[in-house]
Design a protein around this motif. Structure first.
Motif, mmCIF file in Angstrom:
data_model
loop_
_atom_site.group_PDB
_atom_site.id
_atom_site.type_symbol
_atom_site.label_atom_id
_atom_site.label_comp_id
_atom_site.label_asym_id
_atom_site.label_seq_id
_atom_site.Cartn_x
_atom_site.Cartn_y
_atom_site.Cartn_z
ATOM 1 N N HIS A 103 -2.614 12.113 5.149
ATOM 2 C CA HIS A 103 -3.394 12.061 6.385
ATOM 3 C C HIS A 103 -4.591 11.174 6.068
ATOM 4 O O HIS A 103 -5.348 11.452 5.135
ATOM 5 N N SER A 104 -4.709 10.083 6.821
ATOM 6 C CA SER A 104 -5.701 9.081 6.463
ATOM 7 C C SER A 104 -6.490 8.588 7.666
ATOM 8 O O SER A 104 -5.964 8.498 8.770
ATOM 9 N N ARG A 105 -7.751 8.263 7.398
ATOM 10 C CA ARG A 105 -8.576 7.562 8.374
ATOM 11 C C ARG A 105 -8.495 6.079 8.074
ATOM 12 O O ARG A 105 -8.414 5.681 6.917
ATOM 13 N N MET A 106 -8.509 5.288 9.116
ATOM 14 C CA MET A 106 -8.537 3.839 8.953
ATOM 15 C C MET A 106 -9.825 3.362 9.611
ATOM 16 O O MET A 106 -10.067 3.668 10.778
ATOM 17 N N GLU A 107 -10.639 2.674 8.853
ATOM 18 C CA GLU A 107 -11.909 2.176 9.366
ATOM 19 C C GLU A 107 -11.984 0.682 9.093
ATOM 20 O O GLU A 107 -11.682 0.238 7.980
ATOM 21 N N GLY A 108 -12.360 -0.062 10.122
ATOM 22 C CA GLY A 108 -12.443 -1.502 9.939
ATOM 23 C C GLY A 108 -13.457 -2.147 10.855
ATOM 24 O O GLY A 108 -13.998 -1.508 11.758
ATOM 25 N N ILE A 109 -13.691 -3.415 10.607
ATOM 26 C CA ILE A 109 -14.528 -4.260 11.451
ATOM 27 C C ILE A 109 -13.635 -5.399 11.936
ATOM 28 O O ILE A 109 -13.019 -6.099 11.133
ATOM 29 N N THR A 110 -13.558 -5.555 13.254
ATOM 30 C CA THR A 110 -12.706 -6.614 13.810
ATOM 31 C C THR A 110 -13.393 -7.971 13.675
ATOM 32 O O THR A 110 -14.623 -8.066 13.695
ATOM 33 N N LYS A 111 -12.573 -9.002 13.548
ATOM 34 C CA LYS A 111 -13.105 -10.359 13.509
ATOM 35 C C LYS A 111 -13.624 -10.754 14.884
ATOM 36 O O LYS A 111 -14.662 -11.404 14.995
ATOM 37 N N GLN A 112 -12.922 -10.339 15.910
ATOM 38 C CA GLN A 112 -13.304 -10.644 17.292
ATOM 39 C C GLN A 112 -14.412 -9.680 17.721
ATOM 40 O O GLN A 112 -14.176 -8.508 17.938
ATOM 41 N N GLY A 113 -15.615 -10.174 17.797
ATOM 42 C CA GLY A 113 -16.735 -9.367 18.266
ATOM 43 C C GLY A 113 -17.326 -8.420 17.245
ATOM 44 O O GLY A 113 -18.208 -7.636 17.565
ATOM 45 N N SER A 114 -16.857 -8.461 16.016
ATOM 46 C CA SER A 114 -17.361 -7.584 14.949
ATOM 47 C C SER A 114 -17.458 -6.129 15.402
ATOM 48 O O SER A 114 -18.439 -5.439 15.130
ATOM 49 N N GLN A 115 -16.425 -5.663 16.070
ATOM 50 C CA GLN A 115 -16.393 -4.280 16.555
ATOM 51 C C GLN A 115 -15.939 -3.344 15.445
ATOM 52 O O GLN A 115 -15.069 -3.674 14.659
ATOM 53 N N ARG A 116 -16.542 -2.167 15.423
ATOM 54 C CA ARG A 116 -16.103 -1.133 14.486
ATOM 55 C C ARG A 116 -14.818 -0.522 15.046
ATOM 56 O O ARG A 116 -14.741 -0.197 16.237
ATOM 57 N N TRP A 117 -13.807 -0.367 14.215
ATOM 58 C CA TRP A 117 -12.525 0.193 14.637
ATOM 59 C C TRP A 117 -12.202 1.396 13.754
ATOM 60 O O TRP A 117 -12.211 1.296 12.531
ATOM 61 N N THR A 118 -11.972 2.539 14.370
ATOM 62 C CA THR A 118 -11.554 3.721 13.618
ATOM 63 C C THR A 118 -10.273 4.263 14.232
ATOM 64 O O THR A 118 -10.040 4.148 15.437
ATOM 65 N N ASN A 119 -9.469 4.825 13.379
ATOM 66 C CA ASN A 119 -8.164 5.312 13.766
ATOM 67 C C ASN A 119 -7.736 6.321 12.703
ATOM 68 O O ASN A 119 -8.396 6.452 11.672
ATOM 69 N N GLU A 120 -6.638 6.997 12.930
ATOM 70 C CA GLU A 120 -6.093 7.848 11.892
ATOM 71 C C GLU A 120 -4.577 7.822 11.971
ATOM 72 O O GLU A 120 -3.997 7.440 12.981
ATOM 73 N N CYS A 121 -3.956 8.211 10.873
ATOM 74 C CA CYS A 121 -2.500 8.251 10.825
ATOM 75 C C CYS A 121 -2.058 9.320 9.832
ATOM 76 O O CYS A 121 -2.845 9.811 9.025
ATOM 77 N N VAL A 122 -0.796 9.648 9.924
ATOM 78 C CA VAL A 122 -0.131 10.474 8.925
ATOM 79 C C VAL A 122 1.068 9.672 8.449
ATOM 80 O O VAL A 122 1.893 9.242 9.261
ATOM 81 N N MET A 123 1.127 9.424 7.158
ATOM 82 C CA MET A 123 2.233 8.656 6.581
ATOM 83 C C MET A 123 3.084 9.576 5.708
ATOM 84 O O MET A 123 2.549 10.299 4.869
ATOM 85 N N MET A 124 4.386 9.523 5.934
ATOM 86 C CA MET A 124 5.342 10.198 5.059
ATOM 87 C C MET A 124 5.947 9.109 4.191
ATOM 88 O O MET A 124 6.681 8.248 4.683
ATOM 89 N N VAL A 125 5.584 9.122 2.933
ATOM 90 C CA VAL A 125 5.930 8.051 2.006
ATOM 91 C C VAL A 125 7.012 8.547 1.041
ATOM 92 O O VAL A 125 6.794 9.516 0.316
ATOM 93 N N ARG A 126 8.153 7.892 1.058
ATOM 94 C CA ARG A 126 9.234 8.210 0.119
ATOM 95 C C ARG A 126 9.086 7.283 -1.076
ATOM 96 O O ARG A 126 8.984 6.067 -0.914
ATOM 97 N N LEU A 127 9.067 7.871 -2.268
ATOM 98 C CA LEU A 127 8.952 7.101 -3.502
ATOM 99 C C LEU A 127 10.283 7.070 -4.233
ATOM 100 O O LEU A 127 11.135 7.938 -4.029
ATOM 101 N N SER A 128 10.447 6.060 -5.080
ATOM 102 C CA SER A 128 11.628 5.991 -5.934
ATOM 103 C C SER A 128 11.620 7.179 -6.890
ATOM 104 O O SER A 128 10.587 7.827 -7.087
ATOM 105 N N GLN A 129 12.759 7.453 -7.487
ATOM 106 C CA GLN A 129 12.888 8.613 -8.366
ATOM 107 C C GLN A 129 11.887 8.571 -9.517
ATOM 108 O O GLN A 129 11.341 9.599 -9.913
ATOM 109 N N ASP A 130 11.612 7.375 -10.030
ATOM 110 C CA ASP A 130 10.662 7.264 -11.133
ATOM 111 C C ASP A 130 9.211 7.162 -10.660
ATOM 112 O O ASP A 130 8.285 7.084 -11.472
ATOM 113 N N GLY A 131 9.012 7.148 -9.329
ATOM 114 C CA GLY A 131 7.668 7.130 -8.773
ATOM 115 C C GLY A 131 6.991 5.774 -8.787
ATOM 116 O O GLY A 131 5.840 5.646 -8.406
ATOM 117 N N ARG A 132 7.698 4.730 -9.186
ATOM 118 C CA ARG A 132 7.090 3.405 -9.335
ATOM 119 C C ARG A 132 7.069 2.572 -8.058
ATOM 120 O O ARG A 132 6.313 1.615 -7.972
#
Length: 181
Positions: A103-132
């Motif tokens: 569960h992550s927050r995403m925070e950024g500054i846009t190039k267009q108008g230097s606006q602050r951008w905040t968002n959030e997401c949930v990522m389900m990440v599958r890794l290889s068996q060795d985790g690499r």
């Protein structure tokens, strides 16, 4: 003698498990760092060659992307920002299933108008068996913010990029329990 051999095997097994756990943590940090870098090559480093990415919910109409189309999509997203950080609020690691949920927050500054951008997401990440390597990501995004971003910043082809021919299978049900495959 036999007890000593069994103990040595048990200790080796624990060391291998710990080594894979540490590798998994390193891979997740590389993934999050790749997003924060605004560098597509950096983002692609921990991804497997057969990587897939799917933005959810499905109602957004975002395609399942293979590694190449994900690279193009990331370039489009990265081009919107002059600064960006992917900040994990919680990370859950199910090493038995090979899945890490972030569960992550995403925070950024846009190039267009230097606006602050905040968002959030949930990522389900599958890794290889060795985790690499990161094999796949299913990413649930804030629908309202995704629609807002598309309206404000995205090119017309934002949802019609080249995709994989079939969605990646990542889940199944076993006795009513959701299991990632």
């Amino acid at each position: 003698m036999m007890a000593d051999m069994m103990m040595a095997h048990l200790l080796d097994s624990r060391a291998d498990t710990e080594s894979i756990r540490l590798q998994r943590v390193e891979t997740i940090h590389a993934l999050l760092g790749g997003y924060s870098s605004l560098s597509v090559p950096q983002l692609l480093k921990p991804l497997s060659l057969d990587f897939t990415h799917h933005v959810l919910p499905a109602s957004l109409g975002m395609p399942v992307r293979d590694r190449e189309s994900f690279s193009q999509h990331a370039q489009t997203i990265f081009s919107i920002f002059s600064a960006f950080k992917m900040i994990p609020d919680a990370i859950y690691d199910d090493d038995a299933q090979g899945v890490v949920v972030i569960h992550s927050r995403m925070e950024g500054i846009t190039k267009q108008g230097s606006q602050r951008w905040t968002n959030e997401c949930v990522m389900m990440v599958r890794l290889s068996q060795d985790g690499r390597e990161v094999v796949s990501i299913q990413e649930f995004v804030d629908s309202a913010k995704a629609i807002e971003m598309k309206a404000k910043f995205a090119p017309r082809n934002f949802t019609s990029e080249t995709t994989t021919s079939t969605p990646a299978k990542m889940e199944r049900r076993v006795s009513g329990t959701l299991v990632f495959t």
